[in-house]
Design an enzyme around this catalytic site. Structure first.
Site, PDB file in Angstrom:
ATOM      1  N   ASP A  97       0.856  -1.195   0.000  1.00  0.00           N
ATOM      2  CA  ASP A  97       0.000   0.000   0.000  1.00  0.00           C
ATOM      3  C   ASP A  97       0.892   1.245   0.000  1.00  0.00           C
ATOM      4  O   ASP A  97       2.082   1.174   0.339  1.00  0.00           O
ATOM      5  CB  ASP A  97      -0.960   0.005   1.202  1.00  0.00           C
ATOM      6  N   GLU A 162       0.194  -0.900   5.868  1.00  0.00           N
ATOM      7  CA  GLU A 162       1.295  -0.319   6.647  1.00  0.00           C
ATOM      8  C   GLU A 162       1.122   1.183   6.796  1.00  0.00           C
ATOM      9  O   GLU A 162       1.393   1.745   7.852  1.00  0.00           O
ATOM     10  CB  GLU A 162       2.640  -0.623   5.969  1.00  0.00           C
TER      11      GLU A 162
HETATM   12 ZN   LIG Z   1       7.020   2.014   4.163  1.00  0.00          ZN
END
Ligand SMILES: [Zn+2]
Length: 474
Positions: A97, A162
Protein backbone atom coordinates in the site's frame (compact mmCIF):
# COMPACT_ATOMS: atom_id res chain seq x y z
CA UNK A 1 31.19 -9.99 -8.61
CA UNK A 2 30.72 -10.99 -4.98
CA UNK A 3 31.46 -14.66 -4.31
CA UNK A 4 27.94 -15.34 -3.03
CA UNK A 5 26.32 -14.13 -6.26
CA UNK A 6 26.25 -16.76 -9.04
CA UNK A 7 27.69 -15.33 -12.28
CA UNK A 8 24.58 -16.14 -14.32
CA UNK A 9 22.41 -14.27 -11.80
CA UNK A 10 24.65 -11.21 -11.89
CA UNK A 11 24.63 -11.25 -15.71
CA UNK A 12 20.86 -11.58 -15.87
CA UNK A 13 20.34 -8.62 -13.53
CA UNK A 14 22.90 -6.52 -15.41
CA UNK A 15 21.11 -7.22 -18.70
CA UNK A 16 17.76 -6.41 -17.17
CA UNK A 17 19.11 -3.09 -15.90
CA UNK A 18 20.71 -2.23 -19.25
CA UNK A 19 17.42 -2.81 -21.09
CA UNK A 20 15.35 -0.95 -18.48
CA UNK A 21 13.18 -4.05 -18.17
CA UNK A 22 13.35 -3.90 -14.38
CA UNK A 23 12.01 -0.33 -14.34
CA UNK A 24 9.19 -1.10 -16.78
CA UNK A 25 8.25 -4.06 -14.61
CA UNK A 26 8.16 -1.93 -11.43
CA UNK A 27 6.26 0.82 -13.29
CA UNK A 28 3.31 -1.53 -13.80
CA UNK A 29 3.15 -2.09 -10.03
CA UNK A 30 3.44 1.65 -9.32
CA UNK A 31 0.59 2.34 -11.78
CA UNK A 32 -1.89 0.73 -9.37
CA UNK A 33 -2.97 3.49 -6.92
CA UNK A 34 -3.02 1.31 -3.79
CA UNK A 35 -3.77 4.17 -1.38
CA UNK A 36 -4.84 2.39 1.79
CA UNK A 37 -6.02 5.54 3.60
CA UNK A 38 -8.67 6.46 1.02
CA UNK A 39 -11.76 4.18 0.92
CA UNK A 40 -12.46 4.72 -2.82
CA UNK A 41 -9.04 3.13 -3.49
CA UNK A 42 -9.86 -0.11 -1.64
CA UNK A 43 -10.36 -2.01 -4.94
CA UNK A 44 -6.95 -0.73 -6.07
CA UNK A 45 -5.25 -2.02 -2.92
CA UNK A 46 -6.79 -5.41 -3.71
CA UNK A 47 -5.67 -5.12 -7.32
CA UNK A 48 -2.10 -4.39 -6.22
CA UNK A 49 -2.19 -7.47 -3.96
CA UNK A 50 -3.36 -9.61 -6.89
CA UNK A 51 -0.76 -8.08 -9.18
CA UNK A 52 2.01 -8.89 -6.72
CA UNK A 53 0.69 -12.41 -6.10
CA UNK A 54 0.75 -13.09 -9.86
CA UNK A 55 4.19 -11.49 -10.22
CA UNK A 56 5.64 -13.66 -7.45
CA UNK A 57 4.17 -16.75 -9.08
CA UNK A 58 5.81 -15.75 -12.34
CA UNK A 59 9.10 -15.39 -10.43
CA UNK A 60 8.79 -19.02 -9.35
CA UNK A 61 7.29 -18.87 -5.85
CA UNK A 62 3.91 -20.09 -4.70
CA UNK A 63 1.82 -17.10 -3.72
CA UNK A 64 -1.60 -16.34 -2.30
CA UNK A 65 -3.71 -13.49 -0.91
CA UNK A 66 -4.16 -13.41 2.86
CA UNK A 67 -7.36 -11.63 3.79
CA UNK A 68 -7.64 -9.39 6.84
CA UNK A 69 -10.51 -7.35 8.29
CA UNK A 70 -9.05 -4.51 6.23
CA UNK A 71 -6.85 -4.51 3.12
CA UNK A 72 -5.34 -7.83 1.96
CA UNK A 73 -1.74 -9.00 2.35
CA UNK A 74 0.23 -11.16 -0.06
CA UNK A 75 2.06 -14.26 1.11
CA UNK A 76 4.57 -16.19 -1.00
CA UNK A 77 7.05 -18.94 -0.32
CA UNK A 78 9.70 -21.19 -1.83
CA UNK A 79 10.58 -24.06 0.47
CA UNK A 80 12.74 -26.21 -1.78
CA UNK A 81 16.14 -25.60 -0.17
CA UNK A 82 18.50 -28.52 0.29
CA UNK A 83 17.71 -30.04 3.68
CA UNK A 84 14.01 -29.27 3.34
CA UNK A 85 12.39 -28.04 6.52
CA UNK A 86 15.69 -28.23 8.38
CA UNK A 87 17.25 -25.73 5.97
CA UNK A 88 17.51 -22.10 7.11
CA UNK A 89 14.40 -20.02 6.38
CA UNK A 90 14.26 -16.27 5.84
CA UNK A 91 11.05 -14.28 6.17
CA UNK A 92 10.95 -11.10 4.06
CA UNK A 93 8.58 -8.24 4.90
CA UNK A 94 7.39 -5.31 2.81
CA UNK A 95 4.15 -3.45 2.06
CA UNK A 96 2.23 -2.86 -1.16
CA UNK A 97 0.00 0.00 0.00
CA UNK A 98 1.09 3.61 -0.50
CA UNK A 99 0.49 7.07 0.98
CA UNK A 100 -2.09 9.38 -0.64
CA UNK A 101 -0.50 11.36 -3.52
CA UNK A 102 -1.98 14.74 -2.55
CA UNK A 103 -1.22 17.63 -3.10
CA UNK A 104 -1.31 16.59 -6.77
CA UNK A 105 -0.35 20.00 -8.18
CA UNK A 106 3.10 19.70 -6.58
CA UNK A 107 4.07 16.63 -8.60
CA UNK A 108 6.32 17.16 -11.63
CA UNK A 109 4.84 14.07 -13.32
CA UNK A 110 1.64 12.14 -12.45
CA UNK A 111 2.16 10.12 -9.23
CA UNK A 112 0.96 6.81 -10.64
CA UNK A 113 2.88 7.05 -13.90
CA UNK A 114 6.43 6.03 -13.01
CA UNK A 115 8.81 8.31 -14.93
CA UNK A 116 12.59 8.28 -15.21
CA UNK A 117 14.50 11.57 -15.00
CA UNK A 118 18.26 11.89 -14.34
CA UNK A 119 18.75 8.40 -12.98
CA UNK A 120 15.74 8.70 -10.72
CA UNK A 121 12.41 6.96 -10.93
CA UNK A 122 9.53 9.21 -9.83
CA UNK A 123 6.14 7.98 -8.63
CA UNK A 124 4.11 7.26 -5.50
CA UNK A 125 5.45 4.17 -3.76
CA UNK A 126 8.66 3.84 -5.82
CA UNK A 127 10.76 3.82 -2.66
CA UNK A 128 8.08 3.30 0.04
CA UNK A 129 7.74 0.46 -0.47
CA UNK A 130 7.00 -1.00 -3.92
CA UNK A 131 10.51 -0.49 -5.30
CA UNK A 132 12.09 -2.15 -2.28
CA UNK A 133 9.66 -5.09 -2.51
CA UNK A 134 10.70 -5.34 -6.15
CA UNK A 135 14.39 -5.65 -5.22
CA UNK A 136 13.40 -8.94 -3.61
CA UNK A 137 11.06 -10.01 -6.42
CA UNK A 138 13.79 -9.50 -9.02
CA UNK A 139 16.48 -11.10 -6.87
CA UNK A 140 14.37 -14.18 -6.13
CA UNK A 141 13.35 -14.48 -9.76
CA UNK A 142 16.92 -14.20 -11.03
CA UNK A 143 18.09 -16.91 -8.63
CA UNK A 144 15.21 -19.27 -9.38
CA UNK A 145 15.36 -18.81 -13.15
CA UNK A 146 19.14 -19.01 -13.47
CA UNK A 147 20.03 -21.60 -10.82
CA UNK A 148 16.71 -23.35 -10.22
CA UNK A 149 16.99 -22.79 -6.48
CA UNK A 150 17.48 -20.38 -3.60
CA UNK A 151 20.26 -20.65 -0.99
CA UNK A 152 17.63 -21.10 1.74
CA UNK A 153 13.89 -21.38 2.18
CA UNK A 154 12.21 -18.04 1.63
CA UNK A 155 8.86 -16.72 2.85
CA UNK A 156 7.54 -13.32 1.93
CA UNK A 157 4.76 -11.33 3.59
CA UNK A 158 3.73 -8.06 1.95
CA UNK A 159 1.02 -6.18 3.84
CA UNK A 160 -1.62 -3.78 2.55
CA UNK A 161 -2.15 -1.51 5.57
CA UNK A 162 1.29 -0.32 6.65
CA UNK A 163 0.54 3.29 5.77
CA UNK A 164 -2.61 3.29 7.94
CA UNK A 165 -1.08 1.82 11.09
CA UNK A 166 -1.31 -1.94 10.34
CA UNK A 167 -4.56 -2.14 12.31
CA UNK A 168 -5.39 -5.72 11.26
CA UNK A 169 -1.90 -7.04 10.66
CA UNK A 170 -1.09 -8.23 14.19
CA UNK A 171 -4.18 -10.44 14.16
CA UNK A 172 -3.10 -11.90 10.81
CA UNK A 173 0.43 -12.58 12.04
CA UNK A 174 -0.89 -14.23 15.19
CA UNK A 175 -3.23 -16.43 13.15
CA UNK A 176 -0.53 -17.39 10.63
CA UNK A 177 2.47 -17.58 12.94
CA UNK A 178 3.17 -21.24 12.18
CA UNK A 179 3.29 -20.56 8.44
CA UNK A 180 5.58 -17.60 9.09
CA UNK A 181 8.17 -19.50 11.19
CA UNK A 182 11.66 -18.47 10.11
CA UNK A 183 15.22 -18.24 11.40
CA UNK A 184 15.67 -14.59 10.47
CA UNK A 185 13.47 -11.73 9.28
CA UNK A 186 14.50 -9.33 6.55
CA UNK A 187 12.65 -6.00 6.27
CA UNK A 188 13.25 -3.59 3.40
CA UNK A 189 11.36 -0.45 4.38
CA UNK A 190 13.97 1.85 5.97
CA UNK A 191 16.32 4.43 4.44
CA UNK A 192 20.10 4.21 4.18
CA UNK A 193 22.15 6.75 6.17
CA UNK A 194 23.15 8.33 2.87
CA UNK A 195 24.04 7.38 -0.69
CA UNK A 196 27.56 6.23 0.23
CA UNK A 197 26.61 3.92 3.07
CA UNK A 198 24.55 0.76 2.79
CA UNK A 199 22.84 0.58 6.17
CA UNK A 200 21.40 -1.92 8.58
CA UNK A 201 18.89 -0.50 11.01
CA UNK A 202 18.76 -2.17 14.43
CA UNK A 203 16.31 0.03 16.31
CA UNK A 204 12.92 1.69 15.82
CA UNK A 205 11.05 4.05 18.07
CA UNK A 206 7.55 3.23 19.27
CA UNK A 207 4.58 5.56 19.49
CA UNK A 208 1.87 6.75 21.84
CA UNK A 209 -0.61 9.09 20.17
CA UNK A 210 -3.12 11.10 22.17
CA UNK A 211 -5.64 13.85 21.78
CA UNK A 212 -6.27 16.46 24.49
CA UNK A 213 -9.60 18.23 24.50
CA UNK A 214 -10.22 21.19 26.79
CA UNK A 215 -13.83 22.34 27.20
CA UNK A 216 -15.07 25.52 28.89
CA UNK A 217 -18.39 27.24 28.24
CA UNK A 218 -20.85 25.16 26.20
CA UNK A 219 -20.69 27.63 23.29
CA UNK A 220 -18.35 30.36 22.02
CA UNK A 221 -18.80 33.61 23.96
CA UNK A 222 -18.47 37.31 23.16
CA UNK A 223 -15.04 38.17 24.52
CA UNK A 224 -16.20 41.60 25.66
CA UNK A 225 -19.30 40.40 27.44
CA UNK A 226 -17.72 37.34 29.05
CA UNK A 227 -13.91 37.67 28.83
CA UNK A 228 -12.46 37.62 32.34
CA UNK A 229 -15.56 35.90 33.71
CA UNK A 230 -14.75 32.28 32.80
CA UNK A 231 -11.66 30.25 31.95
CA UNK A 232 -10.51 30.32 28.32
CA UNK A 233 -9.95 26.77 26.94
CA UNK A 234 -7.38 28.09 24.43
CA UNK A 235 -5.27 29.62 27.19
CA UNK A 236 -5.78 26.56 29.39
CA UNK A 237 -4.57 24.26 26.61
CA UNK A 238 -1.51 26.47 26.04
CA UNK A 239 -0.72 26.18 29.75
CA UNK A 240 -1.04 22.38 29.58
CA UNK A 241 1.15 22.13 26.47
CA UNK A 242 3.78 24.43 27.98
CA UNK A 243 3.99 22.11 30.99
CA UNK A 244 5.05 19.12 28.89
CA UNK A 245 8.77 20.09 28.79
CA UNK A 246 11.24 21.60 31.19
CA UNK A 247 13.88 24.19 30.34
CA UNK A 248 16.38 21.49 29.34
CA UNK A 249 14.06 20.04 26.72
CA UNK A 250 13.18 17.02 28.83
CA UNK A 251 9.64 15.73 28.96
CA UNK A 252 8.28 16.92 32.30
CA UNK A 253 5.69 14.18 32.74
CA UNK A 254 6.26 12.27 36.00
CA UNK A 255 7.54 8.74 35.34
CA UNK A 256 8.05 9.36 31.60
CA UNK A 257 11.71 8.24 31.62
CA UNK A 258 11.34 5.44 34.20
CA UNK A 259 11.55 2.61 31.66
CA UNK A 260 13.98 4.23 29.23
CA UNK A 261 17.06 2.09 28.69
CA UNK A 262 19.97 4.51 28.56
CA UNK A 263 22.07 4.21 25.42
CA UNK A 264 25.28 2.40 26.33
CA UNK A 265 28.54 4.31 25.98
CA UNK A 266 29.79 2.05 23.19
CA UNK A 267 26.64 2.75 21.18
CA UNK A 268 27.01 6.49 21.67
CA UNK A 269 30.62 6.20 20.51
CA UNK A 270 29.57 4.25 17.41
CA UNK A 271 26.89 6.81 16.58
CA UNK A 272 29.38 9.65 17.02
CA UNK A 273 31.63 7.97 14.45
CA UNK A 274 28.91 7.78 11.77
CA UNK A 275 29.51 10.10 8.83
CA UNK A 276 26.40 12.16 9.60
CA UNK A 277 26.35 15.53 7.86
CA UNK A 278 24.37 17.56 10.38
CA UNK A 279 24.65 20.83 8.45
CA UNK A 280 23.39 19.11 5.30
CA UNK A 281 20.61 17.46 7.27
CA UNK A 282 19.57 20.80 8.76
CA UNK A 283 19.48 22.28 5.27
CA UNK A 284 17.02 19.62 4.07
CA UNK A 285 14.93 20.30 7.20
CA UNK A 286 14.92 24.06 6.64
CA UNK A 287 14.94 24.93 10.37
CA UNK A 288 17.23 27.63 11.88
CA UNK A 289 18.89 25.21 14.34
CA UNK A 290 18.87 21.61 15.60
CA UNK A 291 17.30 21.78 19.04
CA UNK A 292 16.10 19.22 21.58
CA UNK A 293 16.80 17.50 24.87
CA UNK A 294 20.08 18.77 26.30
CA UNK A 295 23.02 16.41 26.71
CA UNK A 296 22.40 14.35 23.59
CA UNK A 297 23.55 14.76 20.00
CA UNK A 298 21.03 15.15 17.20
CA UNK A 299 21.31 11.52 16.06
CA UNK A 300 21.05 10.29 19.65
CA UNK A 301 17.90 12.37 20.13
CA UNK A 302 16.39 11.12 16.87
CA UNK A 303 17.16 7.45 17.45
CA UNK A 304 17.58 6.74 21.12
CA UNK A 305 15.64 9.33 23.13
CA UNK A 306 11.87 9.61 23.56
CA UNK A 307 9.83 12.67 22.61
CA UNK A 308 6.50 14.28 23.40
CA UNK A 309 5.50 16.52 20.51
CA UNK A 310 2.51 18.62 19.56
CA UNK A 311 1.20 17.42 16.18
CA UNK A 312 -1.66 19.90 15.88
CA UNK A 313 -3.54 22.57 17.83
CA UNK A 314 -6.99 23.93 17.21
CA UNK A 315 -9.05 26.51 19.07
CA UNK A 316 -11.29 29.48 18.43
CA UNK A 317 -11.30 31.70 15.38
CA UNK A 318 -8.42 31.28 12.89
CA UNK A 319 -9.87 32.91 9.76
CA UNK A 320 -8.83 36.27 8.28
CA UNK A 321 -9.19 39.45 10.30
CA UNK A 322 -10.36 39.78 13.90
CA UNK A 323 -13.30 38.03 15.47
CA UNK A 324 -13.85 38.53 19.17
CA UNK A 325 -14.93 35.22 20.58
CA UNK A 326 -13.83 33.32 23.62
CA UNK A 327 -13.65 29.71 22.33
CA UNK A 328 -15.74 27.04 24.00
CA UNK A 329 -13.12 24.35 23.35
CA UNK A 330 -9.52 23.65 22.36
CA UNK A 331 -7.92 20.50 20.97
CA UNK A 332 -4.33 19.29 20.63
CA UNK A 333 -2.87 16.14 19.05
CA UNK A 334 0.17 14.75 20.87
CA UNK A 335 2.63 12.16 19.63
CA UNK A 336 5.21 10.55 21.89
CA UNK A 337 7.99 8.64 20.13
CA UNK A 338 9.14 5.91 22.49
CA UNK A 339 12.35 3.99 23.04
CA UNK A 340 13.00 0.63 24.74
CA UNK A 341 11.56 -0.33 27.24
CA UNK A 342 8.79 2.26 27.29
CA UNK A 343 5.29 0.90 26.89
CA UNK A 344 2.75 2.92 24.88
CA UNK A 345 -0.12 2.08 27.25
CA UNK A 346 1.85 3.12 30.31
CA UNK A 347 3.11 6.34 28.72
CA UNK A 348 -0.45 7.22 27.68
CA UNK A 349 -1.64 6.76 31.28
CA UNK A 350 1.20 8.96 32.57
CA UNK A 351 0.24 11.67 30.09
CA UNK A 352 -3.41 11.45 31.12
CA UNK A 353 -2.49 11.80 34.80
CA UNK A 354 -0.18 14.73 34.03
CA UNK A 355 -2.81 16.64 32.06
CA UNK A 356 -5.42 16.13 34.79
CA UNK A 357 -2.92 17.38 37.37
CA UNK A 358 -1.86 20.56 35.56
CA UNK A 359 -5.23 21.51 34.03
CA UNK A 360 -6.24 24.93 35.38
CA UNK A 361 -9.52 25.49 37.20
CA UNK A 362 -12.69 26.24 35.26
CA UNK A 363 -12.23 23.79 32.34
CA UNK A 364 -12.92 20.10 31.74
CA UNK A 365 -10.15 18.05 30.12
CA UNK A 366 -10.44 14.81 28.24
CA UNK A 367 -7.33 12.90 27.09
CA UNK A 368 -8.07 10.21 24.51
CA UNK A 369 -5.57 7.59 23.38
CA UNK A 370 -5.68 7.22 19.58
CA UNK A 371 -3.05 4.56 18.95
CA UNK A 372 0.29 3.14 20.00
CA UNK A 373 3.16 0.88 19.06
CA UNK A 374 6.08 -0.59 20.97
CA UNK A 375 9.72 0.38 20.33
CA UNK A 376 12.22 -2.21 19.15
CA UNK A 377 15.97 -2.66 19.32
CA UNK A 378 18.18 -5.58 18.35
CA UNK A 379 21.80 -6.34 19.19
CA UNK A 380 23.81 -5.28 16.11
CA UNK A 381 26.84 -7.29 17.23
CA UNK A 382 24.91 -10.50 16.49
CA UNK A 383 26.67 -12.58 13.80
CA UNK A 384 23.65 -12.41 11.46
CA UNK A 385 24.10 -8.63 11.31
CA UNK A 386 27.75 -9.12 10.38
CA UNK A 387 26.78 -11.57 7.63
CA UNK A 388 24.25 -9.12 6.22
CA UNK A 389 26.82 -6.31 6.36
CA UNK A 390 29.19 -8.39 4.21
CA UNK A 391 26.49 -8.92 1.57
CA UNK A 392 25.71 -5.21 1.43
CA UNK A 393 29.37 -4.25 1.19
CA UNK A 394 29.84 -6.65 -1.70
CA UNK A 395 26.90 -5.23 -3.66
CA UNK A 396 27.52 -1.53 -2.96
CA UNK A 397 31.31 -1.60 -2.86
CA UNK A 398 31.09 0.60 0.25
CA UNK A 399 31.27 -0.09 3.98
CA UNK A 400 28.04 -0.93 5.80
CA UNK A 401 26.95 1.24 8.74
CA UNK A 402 24.64 0.33 11.62
CA UNK A 403 21.92 2.86 12.29
CA UNK A 404 18.67 3.31 14.15
CA UNK A 405 15.52 4.94 12.91
CA UNK A 406 13.30 7.47 14.62
CA UNK A 407 10.11 6.16 13.03
CA UNK A 408 8.06 3.05 13.67
CA UNK A 409 7.31 -0.18 11.78
CA UNK A 410 4.79 -1.96 14.01
CA UNK A 411 5.36 -5.31 12.28
CA UNK A 412 8.97 -5.54 13.39
CA UNK A 413 8.28 -5.60 17.10
CA UNK A 414 5.33 -7.97 16.62
CA UNK A 415 7.27 -10.50 14.58
CA UNK A 416 10.38 -10.18 16.75
CA UNK A 417 8.26 -10.99 19.82
CA UNK A 418 6.46 -13.91 18.17
CA UNK A 419 9.35 -15.60 16.36
CA UNK A 420 12.16 -14.61 18.75
CA UNK A 421 14.66 -14.50 15.88
CA UNK A 422 16.93 -11.71 14.58
CA UNK A 423 15.26 -9.02 12.46
CA UNK A 424 17.41 -7.25 9.89
CA UNK A 425 16.19 -3.92 8.61
CA UNK A 426 17.98 -3.48 5.34
CA UNK A 427 16.53 -0.71 3.21
CA UNK A 428 17.65 0.76 -0.09
CA UNK A 429 15.96 4.16 0.04
CA UNK A 430 17.65 7.51 0.65
CA UNK A 431 16.47 9.91 3.37
CA UNK A 432 15.65 12.67 0.86
CA UNK A 433 13.63 10.59 -1.60
CA UNK A 434 10.37 12.30 -0.56
CA UNK A 435 8.63 9.25 0.87
CA UNK A 436 5.06 10.29 1.80
CA UNK A 437 5.57 13.65 0.00
CA UNK A 438 5.03 14.87 -3.58
CA UNK A 439 7.70 13.80 -6.12
CA UNK A 440 8.67 10.60 -4.33
CA UNK A 441 11.66 9.15 -6.15
CA UNK A 442 13.97 6.16 -6.16
CA UNK A 443 17.64 6.28 -7.05
CA UNK A 444 17.90 3.73 -9.86
CA UNK A 445 21.48 2.77 -9.13
CA UNK A 446 20.48 1.97 -5.52
CA UNK A 447 17.50 0.01 -6.81
CA UNK A 448 19.86 -2.16 -8.83
CA UNK A 449 22.55 -2.45 -6.17
CA UNK A 450 19.78 -3.27 -3.70
CA UNK A 451 18.54 -6.09 -5.91
CA UNK A 452 22.06 -7.49 -6.16
CA UNK A 453 22.49 -7.07 -2.41
CA UNK A 454 19.35 -9.16 -1.82
CA UNK A 455 20.86 -12.05 -3.81
CA UNK A 456 23.95 -11.92 -1.60
CA UNK A 457 21.96 -11.38 1.59
CA UNK A 458 19.97 -14.59 1.24
CA UNK A 459 23.19 -16.57 0.83
CA UNK A 460 25.20 -14.85 3.57
CA UNK A 461 22.41 -14.98 6.14
CA UNK A 462 21.58 -18.60 5.27
CA UNK A 463 25.23 -19.63 5.60
CA UNK A 464 25.48 -17.87 8.94
CA UNK A 465 22.36 -19.56 10.31
CA UNK A 466 23.51 -22.96 9.05
CA UNK A 467 26.85 -22.65 10.84
CA UNK A 468 25.23 -22.06 14.20
CA UNK A 469 21.57 -21.51 15.04
CA UNK A 470 21.17 -17.85 16.03
CA UNK A 471 20.37 -16.94 19.62
CA UNK A 472 17.12 -15.09 20.11
CA UNK A 473 17.24 -11.37 19.37
CA UNK A 474 17.19 -8.98 22.31
ZN1 LIG B 1 7.02 2.01 4.16
Amino acid sequence: MAPRIPAAVGERLAKLAASGGDVADLAAFVAIPSVSAQPPHAPDVRRSAEFLRDRLRKAGLTAEIWETQGHPSVYAEWLGAAGGEAAPTILIYGHHDVQPPEPLEQWGTPPFTASVRDGRLYGRGVVDDKGQVYCHVLALEALLQETGRLPCNVKLIVEGEEEVGSAHFDALIEKKKERLRADAVLVSDTPMLDRDHPSICYGLRGLAYLEIEVAGPDHDLHSGGYGGGVANPGTALAEILASLHDKRGRVAVAGFYDDVVRMPGRERKAIAKLPFDEAGWLKTVGAPAAVGEQGWTTLERLWGRPTCDVMGVMSGYTGPGAKTILPSRALAKISCRLVPDQDPGKVASLLQAHVRKVAPAGVRVDVRVLHGGKPWRAEPRHRVFKAAARALEAAFGKPTVFIREGGSIPFVRTIADILQVPCLLVGFGLPDENAHAPNEWLDLSNFRKGTLACVGLYAEVAACIRKSPPKPAE
